[in-house]
Design a protein around this motif. Sequence first.
Motif, short mmCIF file in Angstrom:
data_model
loop_
_atom_site.label_atom_id
_atom_site.label_comp_id
_atom_site.label_asym_id
_atom_site.label_seq_id
_atom_site.Cartn_x
_atom_site.Cartn_y
_atom_site.Cartn_z
N PRO A 177 0.82 -1.22 0.00
CA PRO A 177 0.00 0.00 0.00
C PRO A 177 0.85 1.27 0.00
CG PRO A 177 0.10 -0.89 2.21
CD PRO A 177 0.95 -1.78 1.35
N ASN A 178 0.46 2.21 -0.83
CA ASN A 178 1.04 3.57 -0.83
C ASN A 178 2.56 3.52 -0.92
OD1 ASN A 178 -1.63 4.50 -0.32
ND2 ASN A 178 -1.32 4.16 1.87
N GLY A 179 3.07 2.67 -1.80
CA GLY A 179 4.52 2.49 -1.88
C GLY A 179 5.11 3.03 -3.15
N THR A 180 6.43 2.99 -3.20
CA THR A 180 7.19 3.43 -4.36
C THR A 180 8.21 2.36 -4.71
OG1 THR A 180 8.52 5.23 -5.26
CG2 THR A 180 8.90 4.64 -2.97
N THR A 181 9.03 2.62 -5.71
CA THR A 181 10.01 1.64 -6.16
C THR A 181 11.40 1.99 -5.62
OG1 THR A 181 10.39 2.90 -8.19
CG2 THR A 181 8.72 1.17 -8.25
N LEU A 182 12.31 1.04 -5.75
CA LEU A 182 13.68 1.21 -5.29
C LEU A 182 14.64 1.01 -6.45
CD1 LEU A 182 13.57 -0.94 -2.01
CD2 LEU A 182 13.12 1.50 -2.24
#
Length: 395
Positions: free
Chosen positions: A141-146
């Motif tokens: 949830p509500n995440g981004t990439t690395l």
Amino acid sequence: MILFDRRGKNKKLYRRLHSFATVKTHDGSELSSDTLSDCELFVSFGKLESSSVAILKDFVDRGGSVAIFSTNPESNLNHFLSFYGIRIEEGSVVRAVYHEGFNHPKHALIQNGIVQPFDVKDEQHPHNAEDTSTSIAFVYPNGTTLSVESPSFTLLSSGSVSYPVYCPVAAAWEATAGSGRLIVVGSADIFADEWLEREDNSKICDIFFNFLLHQVTIDPSLGRCDFEAKECVPDIASLSNLIKPCLQDIEPLPQDYTTLLCDDQFGLTMDHIPKVIGLYKTLNVPYEPLSLIEPHFNCPHPPLRMATHAPRMPTPLTPELELMDLDDCFTDIRTRLVRLADKVDDDLAHYVQEAGWILEVDGGCHDDDEEKAKHVLHAVAKMILQSQMHSNESR
């Protein structure tokens, strides 16, 4: 002992860690060497102060473990992660396909995002192993990439149904000389109270913290490590089929529309006839008027020949005879009356009229069916009376 950052809604995770280890809370202030002196694991959900970067790196070099859950690509945090080849990118991971129970597109359900096979080996009992690579689905949830580079390795990816596809969302680092370990997840809410018990997030939570507490090991050589930075480019092949020219300004039409007509492109004139006649003399060709050439038409059909076989005469059609019920014509009167009695139920007037038709007794010109029936009965009674009178006279 675990130093736990209490910023955020992570009460369930706090109680989960407190069930098997001693947990000490941290209020988000600047870290110091004394704060991390007796800690084995530091869990962070927020920003890092610039002065805390060196202290936290020294803590990892001395064999400590760090878990970072953050969506914000904060400069101090990325500066600390750059020592280990990890960077938190800007943007969001969204699910491209709707799934029941996850209405917001940023609540991505990832069912094929396990990069490492998680062939978890217990360091105390090395013969016990559990393969969880094919059965784990988690909510991101509500995440981004690395961005992950060696010597770090990817643990989780965004899968094939989320956008961007197959991008790292969780990474880990393990020291080769010491015992320091690091796990970075690009979502601060993956283990929050609302999502910890959804799908298999609790399993991933146990695997991550067991790895950080040196209870299990993960072999990075068994997983995928060919993640590259992806750059979105337009679909040139599709755009080439959708060429749209720009709009051009059109001059207003003149009042006299005849000025738009161009009559000098085509014409019929006899100005070149003298030049053509002069060419006869130049080429020494006698000039003669054109003569009529008699046309010769070739007949495409073969000549007619007499037929050597008799013509086929059409067979005459059979006469159209009217279909008639011969059974009624050749049946005796008594049999026909018996059949009539079987057909008629309660309509006595209809029965009398049909019986009169069989006996050839006219029902008269009455419109009412009962009157016709009475007329038939009267005629039949009269015929019976006359028959009785003739039989008496014969005696």
